[in-house]
Design a protein around this motif. Structure first.
Motif, PDB file in Angstrom:
ATOM      1  N   ILE A   6       0.828  -1.202   0.000  1.00 13.07           N
ATOM      2  CA  ILE A   6       0.000   0.000   0.000  1.00 13.07           C
ATOM      3  C   ILE A   6       0.870   1.262   0.000  1.00 13.07           C
ATOM      4  O   ILE A   6       0.594   2.234  -0.708  1.00 13.07           O
ATOM      5  N   ALA A   7       1.951   1.209   0.826  1.00 13.33           N
ATOM      6  CA  ALA A   7       2.847   2.368   0.893  1.00 13.33           C
ATOM      7  C   ALA A   7       3.538   2.615  -0.440  1.00 13.33           C
ATOM      8  O   ALA A   7       3.662   3.756  -0.902  1.00 13.33           O
ATOM      9  N   LEU A   8       3.967   1.514  -1.096  1.00 12.39           N
ATOM     10  CA  LEU A   8       4.615   1.653  -2.409  1.00 12.39           C
ATOM     11  C   LEU A   8       3.639   2.183  -3.442  1.00 12.39           C
ATOM     12  O   LEU A   8       3.995   3.030  -4.290  1.00 12.39           O
ATOM     13  N   ALA A   9       2.410   1.694  -3.378  1.00 17.66           N
ATOM     14  CA  ALA A   9       1.406   2.170  -4.329  1.00 17.66           C
ATOM     15  C   ALA A   9       1.113   3.646  -4.118  1.00 17.66           C
ATOM     16  O   ALA A   9       0.985   4.420  -5.075  1.00 17.66           O
ATOM     17  N   THR A  10       1.008   4.023  -2.836  1.00 17.79           N
ATOM     18  CA  THR A  10       0.754   5.435  -2.526  1.00 17.79           C
ATOM     19  C   THR A  10       1.894   6.317  -3.008  1.00 17.79           C
ATOM     20  O   THR A  10       1.687   7.390  -3.593  1.00 17.79           O
ATOM     21  N   PHE A  11       3.136   5.844  -2.774  1.00 15.08           N
ATOM     22  CA  PHE A  11       4.318   6.608  -3.217  1.00 15.08           C
ATOM     23  C   PHE A  11       4.362   6.711  -4.742  1.00 15.08           C
ATOM     24  O   PHE A  11       4.654   7.767  -5.301  1.00 15.08           O
ATOM     25  N   ALA A  12       4.035   5.575  -5.406  1.00 15.20           N
ATOM     26  CA  ALA A  12       4.064   5.575  -6.873  1.00 15.20           C
ATOM     27  C   ALA A  12       3.022   6.531  -7.431  1.00 15.20           C
ATOM     28  O   ALA A  12       3.272   7.265  -8.400  1.00 15.20           O
ATOM     29  N   ILE A  13       1.823   6.551  -6.814  1.00 21.25           N
ATOM     30  CA  ILE A  13       0.779   7.453  -7.286  1.00 21.25           C
ATOM     31  C   ILE A  13       1.197   8.911  -7.088  1.00 21.25           C
ATOM     32  O   ILE A  13       1.014   9.759  -7.974  1.00 21.25           O
ATOM     33  N   ALA A  14       1.778   9.198  -5.904  1.00 16.87           N
ATOM     34  CA  ALA A  14       2.217  10.564  -5.619  1.00 16.87           C
ATOM     35  C   ALA A  14       3.305  11.007  -6.589  1.00 16.87           C
ATOM     36  O   ALA A  14       3.280  12.119  -7.128  1.00 16.87           O
ATOM     37  N   MET A  15       4.283  10.102  -6.813  1.00 21.98           N
ATOM     38  CA  MET A  15       5.363  10.443  -7.739  1.00 21.98           C
ATOM     39  C   MET A  15       4.851  10.578  -9.164  1.00 21.98           C
ATOM     40  O   MET A  15       5.296  11.433  -9.937  1.00 21.98           O
ATOM     41  N   GLY A  16       3.864   9.716  -9.520  1.00 19.96           N
ATOM     42  CA  GLY A  16       3.288   9.810 -10.852  1.00 19.96           C
ATOM     43  C   GLY A  16       2.623  11.151 -11.074  1.00 19.96           C
ATOM     44  O   GLY A  16       2.753  11.759 -12.143  1.00 19.96           O
ATOM     45  N   LYS A  17       1.885  11.607 -10.035  1.00 20.51           N
ATOM     46  CA  LYS A  17       1.240  12.916 -10.139  1.00 20.51           C
ATOM     47  C   LYS A  17       2.276  14.028 -10.288  1.00 20.51           C
ATOM     48  O   LYS A  17       2.098  14.971 -11.073  1.00 20.51           O
ATOM     49  N   ARG A  18       3.375  13.890  -9.502  1.00 22.12           N
ATOM     50  CA  ARG A  18       4.408  14.933  -9.589  1.00 22.12           C
ATOM     51  C   ARG A  18       5.093  14.927 -10.951  1.00 22.12           C
ATOM     52  O   ARG A  18       5.350  15.990 -11.540  1.00 22.12           O
ATOM     53  N   ILE A  19       5.384  13.720 -11.442  1.00 23.94           N
ATOM     54  CA  ILE A  19       6.029  13.628 -12.754  1.00 23.94           C
ATOM     55  C   ILE A  19       5.103  14.155 -13.842  1.00 23.94           C
ATOM     56  O   ILE A  19       5.529  14.886 -14.750  1.00 23.94           O
ATOM     57  N   LEU A  20       3.828  13.779 -13.745  1.00 18.65           N
ATOM     58  CA  LEU A  20       2.865  14.277 -14.716  1.00 18.65           C
ATOM     59  C   LEU A  20       2.764  15.801 -14.634  1.00 18.65           C
ATOM     60  O   LEU A  20       2.733  16.496 -15.663  1.00 18.65           O
ATOM     61  N   GLY A  21       2.726  16.329 -13.398  1.00 22.36           N
ATOM     62  CA  GLY A  21       2.685  17.777 -13.233  1.00 22.36           C
ATOM     63  C   GLY A  21       3.930  18.442 -13.789  1.00 22.36           C
ATOM     64  O   GLY A  21       3.848  19.513 -14.404  1.00 22.36           O
ATOM     65  N   ALA A  22       5.093  17.797 -13.580  1.00 23.06           N
ATOM     66  CA  ALA A  22       6.345  18.350 -14.103  1.00 23.06           C
ATOM     67  C   ALA A  22       6.338  18.359 -15.626  1.00 23.06           C
ATOM     68  O   ALA A  22       6.780  19.333 -16.254  1.00 23.06           O
ATOM     69  N   LEU A  23       5.810  17.272 -16.244  1.00 26.83           N
ATOM     70  CA  LEU A  23       5.752  17.223 -17.709  1.00 26.83           C
ATOM     71  C   LEU A  23       4.807  18.289 -18.251  1.00 26.83           C
ATOM     72  O   LEU A  23       5.105  18.944 -19.257  1.00 26.83           O
ATOM     73  N   LEU A  24       3.657  18.432 -17.577  1.00 29.47           N
ATOM     74  CA  LEU A  24       2.715  19.466 -17.998  1.00 29.47           C
ATOM     75  C   LEU A  24       3.336  20.862 -17.836  1.00 29.47           C
ATOM     76  O   LEU A  24       3.164  21.734 -18.698  1.00 29.47           O
ATOM     77  N   ALA A  25       4.038  21.058 -16.718  1.00 27.34           N
ATOM     78  CA  ALA A  25       4.698  22.348 -16.489  1.00 27.34           C
ATOM     79  C   ALA A  25       5.769  22.600 -17.541  1.00 27.34           C
ATOM     80  O   ALA A  25       5.921  23.742 -18.014  1.00 27.34           O
ATOM     81  N   TYR A  26       6.489  21.544 -17.924  1.00 24.18           N
ATOM     82  CA  TYR A  26       7.522  21.689 -18.950  1.00 24.18           C
ATOM     83  C   TYR A  26       6.908  22.119 -20.280  1.00 24.18           C
ATOM     84  O   TYR A  26       7.382  23.060 -20.935  1.00 24.18           O
ATOM     85  N   GLY A  27       5.807  21.408 -20.681  1.00 29.06           N
ATOM     86  CA  GLY A  27       5.159  21.757 -21.943  1.00 29.06           C
ATOM     87  C   GLY A  27       4.594  23.170 -21.923  1.00 29.06           C
ATOM     88  O   GLY A  27       4.785  23.948 -22.869  1.00 29.06           O
ATOM     89  N   ALA A  28       3.906  23.503 -20.830  1.00 26.35           N
ATOM     90  CA  ALA A  28       3.332  24.845 -20.716  1.00 26.35           C
ATOM     91  C   ALA A  28       4.433  25.900 -20.649  1.00 26.35           C
ATOM     92  O   ALA A  28       4.315  26.984 -21.239  1.00 26.35           O
ATOM     93  N   GLY A  29       5.521  25.583 -19.925  1.00 26.89           N
ATOM     94  CA  GLY A  29       6.628  26.531 -19.801  1.00 26.89           C
ATOM     95  C   GLY A  29       7.306  26.806 -21.127  1.00 26.89           C
ATOM     96  O   GLY A  29       7.607  27.968 -21.455  1.00 26.89           O
ATOM     97  N   ARG A  30       7.533  25.756 -21.916  1.00 30.74           N
ATOM     98  CA  ARG A  30       8.153  25.949 -23.225  1.00 30.74           C
ATOM     99  C   ARG A  30       7.254  26.808 -24.121  1.00 30.74           C
ATOM    100  O   ARG A  30       7.740  27.668 -24.858  1.00 30.74           O
ATOM    101  N   TYR A  31       5.935  26.568 -24.032  1.00 25.77           N
ATOM    102  CA  TYR A  31       4.996  27.368 -24.823  1.00 25.77           C
ATOM    103  C   TYR A  31       5.041  28.829 -24.381  1.00 25.77           C
ATOM    104  O   TYR A  31       5.087  29.746 -25.221  1.00 25.77           O
ATOM    105  N   LEU A  32       5.032  29.038 -23.062  1.00 28.01           N
ATOM    106  CA  LEU A  32       5.069  30.407 -22.541  1.00 28.01           C
ATOM    107  C   LEU A  32       6.366  31.114 -22.919  1.00 28.01           C
ATOM    108  O   LEU A  32       6.370  32.308 -23.235  1.00 28.01           O
ATOM    109  N   ILE A  33       7.481  30.384 -22.871  1.00 28.77           N
ATOM    110  CA  ILE A  33       8.773  30.982 -23.236  1.00 28.77           C
ATOM    111  C   ILE A  33       8.738  31.448 -24.687  1.00 28.77           C
ATOM    112  O   ILE A  33       9.185  32.565 -25.016  1.00 28.77           O
ATOM    113  N   ARG A  34       8.199  30.602 -25.566  1.00 25.85           N
ATOM    114  CA  ARG A  34       8.108  31.000 -26.977  1.00 25.85           C
ATOM    115  C   ARG A  34       7.219  32.225 -27.153  1.00 25.85           C
ATOM    116  O   ARG A  34       7.526  33.131 -27.934  1.00 25.85           O
ATOM    117  N   ARG A  35       6.099  32.257 -26.418  1.00 28.81           N
ATOM    118  CA  ARG A  35       5.192  33.396 -26.528  1.00 28.81           C
ATOM    119  C   ARG A  35       5.839  34.673 -25.991  1.00 28.81           C
ATOM    120  O   ARG A  35       5.708  35.749 -26.588  1.00 28.81           O
TER     121      ARG A  35
END
Length: 264
Positions: A6-35
């Protein structure tokens, strides 16, 4: 065992959310930089800058925005900012020591932007290189030579070198030297030089053209011609006056210095 899973699953879900958020932030950031960079290029102040300053400002703004994006992504991944700042400070000292030359070039680039000893399109002689300035970047200046060689010169070297800018002033003076035989009439030769300059409409009357006897020895006379012109006409006038004076000497029978024969 179940608690561990359960602890590993919880950690994996939390890290997945963070990684997904980081990827979204990267994509949005690159778009904003270009703009942001596109808005910068369209701004009135940016358009008023010289091309060399525009390249420098664009590179600097892009670098700052990328650093901000990287720090933001690290924060989203959950890395403590205090630790990040400590690592960056330590890395900064190490990188600074390792890249002293690059930092010198960066400082030189900033000084070039402030004092502007030359601009893009100027013909310069600096740091042992002669050519037309093509581009001034954060660390290097690109110069194109007359025989179409592309030379990259460190900005730090340029700031510590004498820079001769042939394009900086509106007017430029053509200096030519002609040598004749010792027996030639100096008045006739000077008249030939003055007539050659008078026939060329590109030669300016103010400052006045100059043609005088400037040297003499046992076998020859040396004459100096000086003609002022617009900077862009310099080389055309240089070669045209040389050709016209040589042709006039031939028509008037003005002879070159006699060659001395050395007998052993």
């Amino acid at each position: 065992m179940e608690n561990t899973m359960i602890a590993l699953a919880t950690f994996a879900i939390a890290m997945g959310k963070r990684i997904l958020g980081a990827l979204l932030a990267y994509g949005a950031g690159r778009y904003l930089i270009r703009r942001i960079l596109a808005l910068l290029e369209k701004s009135r102040g940016y358009r008023r800058m010289e091309p060399s300053v525009q390249h420098y400002a664009h590179s600097a703004a892009q670098g700052v925005l990328i650093v901000i994006l990287a720090i933001s992504i690290v924060g989203i991944l959950g890395v403590p900012m205090a630790s990040v700042l400590t690592v960056l400070a330590s890395a900064g000292v190490a990188v600074g020591l390792a890249l002293q030359g690059s930092l010198s070039n960066l400082a030189g680039g900033i000084m070039l932007m402030i004092f502007r000893p030359f601009r893009e399109g100027d013909y310069v002689d600096a740091a042992g290189v002669s050519g037309t300035v093509q581009e001034v970047t954060l660390f290097y200046t690109v110069i194109l030579t007359l025989d179409n060689k592309r030379i990259t010169v460190p900005n730090g070297t340029l700031m510590n070198a004498n820079v001769v800018n042939y394009s900086a002033e509106k007017l430029r003076r053509v200096d030519l030297t002609f040598v004749t035989g010792r027996d030639e009439d100096s008045g006739v030769v000077c008249d030939i030089l003055k007539e050659a300059m008078a026939r060329d409409e590109r030669v300016l009357s103010d400052p006045a053209p100059f043609a005088r006897l400037t040297g003499a020895d046992r076998d020859s006379l040396t004459f100096t011609l000086r003609a002022w012109c617009n900077n862009g006409d310099y080389w055309d006038i240089y070669y045209d006056l040389t050709e016209s004076v040589a042709a006039a000497f031939a028509r008037q029978g003005v002879k070159a210095p006699a060659m001395r024969v050395v007998r052993e």
